[in-house]
Design a protein around this motif. Structure first.
Motif, PDB file in Angstrom:
ATOM      1  N   LYS A   1       0.794  -1.305  -0.076  1.00  0.00           N
ATOM      2  CA  LYS A   1       0.135  -0.118   0.089  1.00  0.00           C
ATOM      3  C   LYS A   1       0.905   1.423  -0.085  1.00  0.00           C
ATOM      4  O   LYS A   1       0.559   2.192  -0.738  1.00  0.00           O
ATOM      5  CB  LYS A   1      -1.009   0.000   1.056  1.00  0.00           C
ATOM      6  CG  LYS A   1      -2.151  -0.966   1.029  1.00  0.00           C
ATOM      7  CD  LYS A   1      -3.041  -0.973   2.348  1.00  0.00           C
ATOM      8  CE  LYS A   1      -3.986  -1.945   2.057  1.00  0.00           C
ATOM      9  NZ  LYS A   1      -4.750  -2.246   3.431  1.00  0.00           N
TER      10      LYS A   1
ATOM     11  N   TRP B   1       3.978   1.640  -1.143  1.00  0.00           N
ATOM     12  CA  TRP B   1       4.426   1.465  -2.407  1.00  0.00           C
ATOM     13  C   TRP B   1       3.712   2.214  -3.487  1.00  0.00           C
ATOM     14  O   TRP B   1       3.958   2.913  -4.357  1.00  0.00           O
ATOM     15  CB  TRP B   1       5.190   0.290  -2.885  1.00  0.00           C
ATOM     16  CG  TRP B   1       6.249  -0.279  -2.030  1.00  0.00           C
ATOM     17  CD1 TRP B   1       7.260   0.408  -1.315  1.00  0.00           C
ATOM     18  CD2 TRP B   1       6.417  -1.693  -1.801  1.00  0.00           C
ATOM     19  NE1 TRP B   1       7.838  -0.304  -0.541  1.00  0.00           N
ATOM     20  CE2 TRP B   1       7.698  -1.783  -0.917  1.00  0.00           C
ATOM     21  CE3 TRP B   1       5.901  -2.868  -2.225  1.00  0.00           C
ATOM     22  CZ2 TRP B   1       8.219  -2.892  -0.380  1.00  0.00           C
ATOM     23  CZ3 TRP B   1       6.503  -4.019  -1.827  1.00  0.00           C
ATOM     24  CH2 TRP B   1       7.689  -4.018  -0.772  1.00  0.00           C
ATOM     25  N   ASP B   2       2.285   1.444  -3.545  1.00  0.00           N
ATOM     26  CA  ASP B   2       1.276   2.087  -4.314  1.00  0.00           C
ATOM     27  C   ASP B   2       1.302   3.462  -4.307  1.00  0.00           C
ATOM     28  O   ASP B   2       1.153   4.299  -5.218  1.00  0.00           O
ATOM     29  CB  ASP B   2      -0.050   1.239  -4.233  1.00  0.00           C
ATOM     30  CG  ASP B   2       0.068  -0.218  -4.891  1.00  0.00           C
ATOM     31  OD1 ASP B   2       0.877  -0.304  -5.497  1.00  0.00           O
ATOM     32  OD2 ASP B   2      -0.972  -0.778  -4.492  1.00  0.00           O
ATOM     33  N   ASP B   3       0.960   3.991  -3.030  1.00  0.00           N
ATOM     34  CA  ASP B   3       0.721   5.354  -2.960  1.00  0.00           C
ATOM     35  C   ASP B   3       1.942   6.111  -3.392  1.00  0.00           C
ATOM     36  O   ASP B   3       1.840   7.217  -3.969  1.00  0.00           O
ATOM     37  CB  ASP B   3       0.672   5.752  -1.516  1.00  0.00           C
ATOM     38  CG  ASP B   3      -0.602   5.240  -0.820  1.00  0.00           C
ATOM     39  OD1 ASP B   3      -1.458   4.980  -1.678  1.00  0.00           O
ATOM     40  OD2 ASP B   3      -0.700   5.091   0.493  1.00  0.00           O
ATOM     41  N   ARG B   4       3.265   5.732  -3.213  1.00  0.00           N
ATOM     42  CA  ARG B   4       4.421   6.440  -3.655  1.00  0.00           C
ATOM     43  C   ARG B   4       4.502   6.449  -5.383  1.00  0.00           C
ATOM     44  O   ARG B   4       4.684   7.533  -5.863  1.00  0.00           O
ATOM     45  CB  ARG B   4       5.561   5.785  -3.246  1.00  0.00           C
ATOM     46  CG  ARG B   4       5.820   6.398  -1.643  1.00  0.00           C
ATOM     47  CD  ARG B   4       6.953   5.566  -1.017  1.00  0.00           C
ATOM     48  NE  ARG B   4       7.158   6.184   0.267  1.00  0.00           N
ATOM     49  CZ  ARG B   4       7.956   5.496   1.215  1.00  0.00           C
ATOM     50  NH1 ARG B   4       8.812   4.960   0.613  1.00  0.00           N
ATOM     51  NH2 ARG B   4       7.877   5.943   2.322  1.00  0.00           N
ATOM     52  N   PHE B   5       4.099   5.354  -5.849  1.00  0.00           N
ATOM     53  CA  PHE B   5       4.207   5.291  -7.347  1.00  0.00           C
ATOM     54  C   PHE B   5       3.008   6.212  -7.907  1.00  0.00           C
ATOM     55  O   PHE B   5       3.259   6.666  -9.000  1.00  0.00           O
ATOM     56  CB  PHE B   5       4.206   3.861  -7.818  1.00  0.00           C
ATOM     57  CG  PHE B   5       5.430   3.070  -7.774  1.00  0.00           C
ATOM     58  CD1 PHE B   5       6.264   3.551  -8.467  1.00  0.00           C
ATOM     59  CD2 PHE B   5       5.458   1.843  -6.805  1.00  0.00           C
ATOM     60  CE1 PHE B   5       7.830   2.751  -8.401  1.00  0.00           C
ATOM     61  CE2 PHE B   5       6.611   1.355  -6.750  1.00  0.00           C
ATOM     62  CZ  PHE B   5       7.885   1.782  -7.655  1.00  0.00           C
ATOM     63  N   ASN B   6       1.900   6.361  -7.247  1.00  0.00           N
ATOM     64  CA  ASN B   6       0.809   7.173  -7.876  1.00  0.00           C
ATOM     65  C   ASN B   6       1.125   8.396  -7.692  1.00  0.00           C
ATOM     66  O   ASN B   6       1.014   9.306  -8.751  1.00  0.00           O
ATOM     67  CB  ASN B   6      -0.547   6.825  -7.016  1.00  0.00           C
ATOM     68  CG  ASN B   6      -1.122   5.480  -7.251  1.00  0.00           C
ATOM     69  OD1 ASN B   6      -0.855   4.817  -8.476  1.00  0.00           O
ATOM     70  ND2 ASN B   6      -2.054   4.967  -6.468  1.00  0.00           N
ATOM     71  N   LYS B   7       1.891   8.996  -6.404  1.00  0.00           N
ATOM     72  CA  LYS B   7       2.438  10.115  -6.491  1.00  0.00           C
ATOM     73  C   LYS B   7       3.451  10.709  -7.669  1.00  0.00           C
ATOM     74  O   LYS B   7       3.447  11.717  -8.086  1.00  0.00           O
ATOM     75  CB  LYS B   7       2.931  10.543  -4.931  1.00  0.00           C
ATOM     76  CG  LYS B   7       1.998  10.589  -3.950  1.00  0.00           C
ATOM     77  CD  LYS B   7       2.483  10.945  -2.597  1.00  0.00           C
ATOM     78  CE  LYS B   7       1.629  10.938  -1.523  1.00  0.00           C
ATOM     79  NZ  LYS B   7       1.916  10.994  -0.279  1.00  0.00           N
TER      80      LYS B   7
ATOM     81  N   GLU C   1       3.701   9.041 -10.440  1.00  0.00           N
ATOM     82  CA  GLU C   1       2.782   9.112 -11.696  1.00  0.00           C
ATOM     83  C   GLU C   1       2.339  10.580 -11.820  1.00  0.00           C
ATOM     84  O   GLU C   1       2.360  11.017 -12.832  1.00  0.00           O
ATOM     85  CB  GLU C   1       1.966   7.963 -11.828  1.00  0.00           C
ATOM     86  CG  GLU C   1       1.276   8.132 -12.876  1.00  0.00           C
ATOM     87  CD  GLU C   1       0.143   6.941 -13.030  1.00  0.00           C
ATOM     88  OE1 GLU C   1      -0.254   6.634 -14.213  1.00  0.00           O
ATOM     89  OE2 GLU C   1      -0.413   6.352 -12.150  1.00  0.00           O
ATOM     90  N   SER C   2       1.640  11.126 -10.743  1.00  0.00           N
ATOM     91  CA  SER C   2       1.209  12.369 -10.850  1.00  0.00           C
ATOM     92  C   SER C   2       2.139  13.456 -11.118  1.00  0.00           C
ATOM     93  O   SER C   2       1.750  14.301 -11.968  1.00  0.00           O
ATOM     94  CB  SER C   2       0.508  12.774  -9.543  1.00  0.00           C
ATOM     95  OG  SER C   2      -0.180  14.023  -9.739  1.00  0.00           O
TER      96      SER C   2
ATOM     97  N   LYS D   1       3.407  13.147 -14.791  1.00  0.00           N
ATOM     98  CA  LYS D   1       2.268  13.771 -15.788  1.00  0.00           C
ATOM     99  C   LYS D   1       2.202  15.236 -16.025  1.00  0.00           C
ATOM    100  O   LYS D   1       2.036  15.740 -16.978  1.00  0.00           O
ATOM    101  CB  LYS D   1       0.808  13.245 -15.516  1.00  0.00           C
ATOM    102  CG  LYS D   1       0.585  11.870 -15.832  1.00  0.00           C
ATOM    103  CD  LYS D   1      -0.819  11.584 -15.387  1.00  0.00           C
ATOM    104  CE  LYS D   1      -0.917   9.997 -15.809  1.00  0.00           C
ATOM    105  NZ  LYS D   1      -2.263   9.648 -15.335  1.00  0.00           N
TER     106      LYS D   1
END
Length: 88
Positions: free
Chosen positions: A68, A70-76, A78-79, A82
């Motif tokens: 969870k 790691w997912d949050d960090r990768f989402n950030k 990615e943001s 972009k």
């Protein structure tokens, strides 16, 4: 691990799925067995390997909170990436 998830297999059968020497596969099987992620079952002269579902669940439960994070960090990330692309 996926190979033995649905059925027990011998070291030779497992090794035949990889382009590597059988001793290398045997060493990996030994390590996974020592970690109790695989279990051995002797049937005559053959040793069959199968997953230890209980131990796999323990590992998955341990890793879940980190996944969870790691997912949050990768989402950030990615943001941010972009946003960076649009500024060019």
């Amino acid at each position: 691990m996926l190979l033995v998830a649905s059925q027990s297999m011998t070291a030779g059968a497992i090794a035949s799925n990889f382009d590597t020497a059988r001793p290398t596969v045997s060493k990996h099987l030994q390590i996974l067995t020592e970690c109790k992620l695989l279990q051995q079952e002797q049937n005559g002269r053959e040793i069959y390997y199968h997953t230890n579902a209980k131990r796999m669940k323990e590992v998955a439960d341990f890793i879940e909170p980190f996944r969870k994070i790691w997912d949050d960090r990768f989402n950030k990330l990615e943001s941010v990436m972009k946003t960076y692309k649009f500024k060019k």
